[in-house]
Design an enzyme around this catalytic site. Structure first.
Site, mmCIF file in Angstrom:
data_model
loop_
_atom_site.group_PDB
_atom_site.id
_atom_site.type_symbol
_atom_site.label_atom_id
_atom_site.label_comp_id
_atom_site.label_asym_id
_atom_site.label_seq_id
_atom_site.Cartn_x
_atom_site.Cartn_y
_atom_site.Cartn_z
ATOM 1 C CG HIS A 144 -1.619 13.060 -1.459
ATOM 2 N ND1 HIS A 144 -1.226 14.030 -2.339
ATOM 3 C CD2 HIS A 144 -2.668 12.438 -2.036
ATOM 4 C CE1 HIS A 144 -2.026 14.001 -3.392
ATOM 5 N NE2 HIS A 144 -2.903 13.041 -3.229
ATOM 6 C CE LYS A 530 -0.955 25.360 -7.504
ATOM 7 N NZ LYS A 530 -0.346 26.287 -8.500
#
Length: 857
Positions: A144, A530
């Site tokens: 990441h 999200k």
């Protein structure tokens, strides 16, 4: 015991002075004076000097870009050094606490505390041994953008750690000069191969050293509590997504997948050969002195060297077999067991314990693959590949036009036969099929195949069809790997129990699940946050686990959970051990998977002792949760939190859908710049579309809010709890581990946020959109006040170390934010994107804030 924090401050001061000297040597006195001026202004601002902020802002606005870049580099290097000092501080504290523990007063969340808990629960030594040997904690390493350090920097920091032990100031200074003068920015976006090499870094290094200590620590703790030493294998295993995660990453080709597996095996093989070579050197036992079992004698017969030293010959033969790829994980494990029994049989158990057991522990943790590779692909791509295969095989001309139920029925019928569908010599024209088959052929099938965005059973059955084409599936038999549905959005989490019910009713998947001993289900923390906001996402994940576990129980098939957590609070971050304690009771079986990613790898595994402590805390909670321990939430808690969760989600979604919010977000945060600069190999937006926040990946969404020091995804919407009675909230906080973990995670995000810095970014936002910020600032203040009322204490009342770390770091993160605001303004001005100096300095500022806050996304 003297205050260990004083030792930390002394080491930070030493490293800070050394960095100052390095800056003088490399960049000159004038630049060093600038760094000091900015540092003191930042410190004064922190201490309440309102004028200092404006002086600092004006000073930065007048700086040439070269000076800004150098300033960011200087403060970023400070964080690398602070992080190193903190790691050493944690190692010292860990050792002191371990040395000070007694049987009556064991260290919290430690091996001794776990052994006592097992005995107090009524387990005999044999039962405790069987329970621990059944556990499988699978830690899955993923790449990441939050792991921002180059491997070259890691090398210098590791050498610096060694030199701090020696205390030679001149060598320390030389190393800090090397560190400061090293280029820390990648010249280009990292390749997936780079991410694979970087992401696996800790497995053959610190974790290789840590795993035997974990097994030894568990065994020794049980011996202290029960009076007899058991024989344990490593309950910890490793997996990797790097090189197998194709979801939205066009750079993960079948060739990359093949490279990932090959690279990991080569690294592991090298380490095992070193271990066997050491055994050949060490086990110089003479057959004239001790009896030697027949298996050991025969095992070394092909070796001409070492006459009269059968154990040396035995391990030399194993070395040769492994070198020639003639040994499997199971074969090496059996061979080690033969040697161990031979030594124990003649009273040399101590020799076996010291020399063979560490290698056995490593083999049970890493195997010969080091970290078996998972494949991950989006369901839509798998269905597209299946559609072309079915068309080429003459089964159906337009599979994608069918309903989900029709797709499932067709695939179930087709999978009754073993015939391949691709005509001999036919080369697939569609990229989805070519890549899917290529990846399966390149893959070692030791890990799992994760299907992201799982909506229907057909999404998983497509994997069976593709696997059959490359010879991995036979009708009625399980695949040689797990097929894992991944539920990510709120809607998918709510639908997950019904999807699993239908999967377990499907004859193909049910036979597979029974053959594999259960079904693994992955739940995603990033997209759900999200999608629904912090509170509702946490609640939905909790409820989904309860419901999925119940489906498996009703069908007689165990469900094992794979938690797709990130490092930030918004993505399920925070203390991982406590998070396990907050999982639904009885939902944790004997197998548990967690992702490990970003700078969490450096934070947890940079030093073997830190790795041992992290794994110790995970195992303490996992071993007890796997016995079904946990707090069952009361009905009125569920009802109250359910209502608050709905209100929270409504507020969160109203904010995101409000006209003007997306333009505000793009202006206020560096989201576009995160996508344009070479931080990670994966694109920031899904499918390349940029219409609204739904098209944005979860990690950059979190990273953007972290850069501006607002950390919105980690707390926004929690003020919906204000509608509940305060006595009820306090009761839930005291008695319900899930609720306590949720609030304490939010408290971490709120404590790391800084409105004074966030407000600086308003200069980038058109006046008509600035009302969004003022709303967020007010919500922030409300949420802080609410949590402190529930805790009846400050935000970090039970995380004093973190509180002190934040206070130590903030004066040095702040200047990077001041510079970043100015750089964003210049970058966005006409011609700014073409200015290489501005681009480089801006990238450095993004990496600098990530280094300073330590959980950027």
């Amino acid at each position: 015991m003297s205050d260990p924090f004083e030792a930390l401050k002394a080491e930070v001061d030493l490293l800070g002075r050394l960095l100052g000297e390095a800056i003088r040597k490399v960049s000159g006195e004038r630049f060093f004076a600038l760094v000091e001026e900015v540092r003191l202004l930042s410190k004064a601002r922190r201490q309440g000097d309102g004028a200092a902020a404006e002086v600092l802002s004006q000073r930065v606005e007048r700086m040439p870009v070269e000076e800004m870049e150098a300033l960011v580099r200087a403060f970023t290097h400070y964080f690398h050094l602070v992080n190193l000092a903190e790691e050493r501080h944690r190692v010292r504290v860990n050792r002191l606490r371990t040395e000070g523990e007694t049987l009556e007063n064991p260290r919290p969340e430690g091996f001794l505390a776990l052994a006592k808990a097992l005995k107090e629960r009524g387990l005999s030594l044999e039962e405790a041994e069987a329970h621990l040997n059944r556990l499988a904690l699978l830690l899955t390493f993923t790449a990441h953008p939050t792991e921002t350090r180059r491997r070259t920097l890691r090398h210098h920091l590791e050498r610096l750690q060694e030199e701090l032990e020696g205390g030679d100031r001149e060598r320390l200074l030389a190393r800090v000069v090397l560190l400061y003068a090293t280029e820390e920015v990648r010249k280009a976006r990292p390749s997936v191969e780079d991410e694979i090499k970087g992401g696996l870094y800790y497995l053959p290094t610190t974790l290789w050293r840590a795993i035997p200590k974990v097994v030894e620590g568990l065994e020794a703790a049980l011996e202290r509590v029960y009076g007899k030493r058991p024989h344990l294998r490593s309950p910890v295993r490793f997996r990797s997504w790097m090189g197998g995660d194709r979801d939205g990453n066009p750079y993960v080709t079948p060739e990359v997948t093949a490279f990932a597996g090959r690279y990991a095996r080569e690294v592991a093989k090298g380490r095992y050969l070193e271990e066997l070579e050491a055994l050949v050197r060490d086990l110089s036992l003479s057959e004239a002195r001790i009896p030697v079992p027949k298996e050991v004698r025969e095992g070394g017969e092909g070796v001409e060297r070492f006459p009269g030293e059968p154990y040396r010959r035995y391990f030399a033969a194993l070395y040769r077999a492994l070198e020639g790829e003639a040994l499997s994980t199971e074969g090496l494990a059996r061979a080690l067991k033969v040697a161990e029994k031979g030594l124990e049989g003649v009273g040399l158990a101590q020799v076996a314990q010291a020399f063979l057991r560490p290698l056995e522990a490593r083999l049970s943790a890493f195997g010969l693959e080091l970290a078996p590779l998972d494949l991950r692909e989006e369901s839509g791509k798998l269905l597209e590949a299946a559609a072309e295969l079915l068309r080429l095989g003459g089964v159906h001309p337009d599979f994608l036009a069918l309903s989900p139920e029709e797709k499932e029925a067709l695939l179930t019928e087709e999978l009754k036969t073993a015939r391949p569908l691709l005509p001999v010599g036919e080369v697939p024209q569609g990229e989805a099929l070519r890549v899917a088959l290529g990846a399966l052929r390149a893959w070692g099938d030791k890990g799992a195949h994760v299907v992201s965005m799982t909506h229907h059973p057909a999404d998983l059955l497509a994997v069976f069809l593709l696997a059959r084409e490359v010879g991995l599936y036979r009708p009625g038999k399980p695949l040689p790997f797990d097929v894992v549905p991944l539920f990510e959005t709120l809607e998918d989490l709510e639908r997950a129990p019904e999807v699993l019910r239908r999967l377990l009713a499907n004859p193909v998947f049910r036979a597979h699940a029974q053959g594999r001993g259960g079904v693994e289900v992955m739940i995603g923390y990033s997209d759900s946050n999200k999608d629904a906001g912090f509170l509702m996402a946490n609640l939905a994940l909790y409820q989904a686990q309860e419901a999925l576990h119940a489906v498996g129980e009703a069908q007689g098939i165990p469900v094992f959970f794979f938690h797709g957590r990130g490092t930030s609070t918004a993505r399920g971050g925070g203390p991982a051990g406590r998070a396990i304690a907050g999982l639904p009771p009885k939902s944790v079986g004997h197998r548990l998977r967690l992702t490990e990613q970003g700078e969490a790898l450096a934070d947890r595994y940079a030093h073997p002792d830190l790795a041992v402590r992290h794994l110790e805390q995970l195992l303490y909670h996992f071993a007890q949760a796997a016995l079904g321990d946990g707090v069952e939430p009361k009905a009125h808690w569920r009802e109250a939190l359910g209502e608050a969760g709905e209100r929270s989600m409504a507020r969160y979604r109203a904010l995101l859908s409000q006209e003007g919010f997306f333009p505000f977000f793009e202006a206020f945060t560096p989201i576009r710049e995160i996508g344009e600069l070479p931080i990670a190999s994966r694109p920031v937006y899904r499918h390349g579309r940029v219409r609204d926040i739904r098209d944005l990946r979860a990690i950059p969404w979190v990273m953007a809010w972290t850069q501006v020091r607002l950390l919105l995804p980690g707390w926004y919407g929690l003020s919906a709890l204000e509608g509940l009675p305060m006595p009820l909230l306090r009761e839930m906080y005291r008695e319900w581990p899930f609720f306590a973990t949720t609030l304490e995670s939010a408290a971490m995000a709120l404590a790391k946020a800084d409105l004074g810095i966030a407000e600086r970014y308003l200069k980038l936002v058109p006046e008509g959109l600035q009302g969004f910020y003022h709303h967020l600032a007010e919500e922030y203040r409300r949420t802080v006040a609410l949590l402190e009322a529930i805790f009846e204490a400050p935000l970090l009342h039970n995380q004093k170390t973190l509180e002190r770390q934040i206070a130590l770091r903030n004066p040095y993160v702040d200047p990077i934010n001041f510079v970043q605001v100015e750089l964003l303004a210049r970058y966005r001005a006409p011609g700014g994107r073409e200015d290489e100096g501005v681009r480089r300095a801006l990238l450095l500022s993004l990496l600098g804030v990530a280094a300073g806050l330590r959980n950027a996304g």
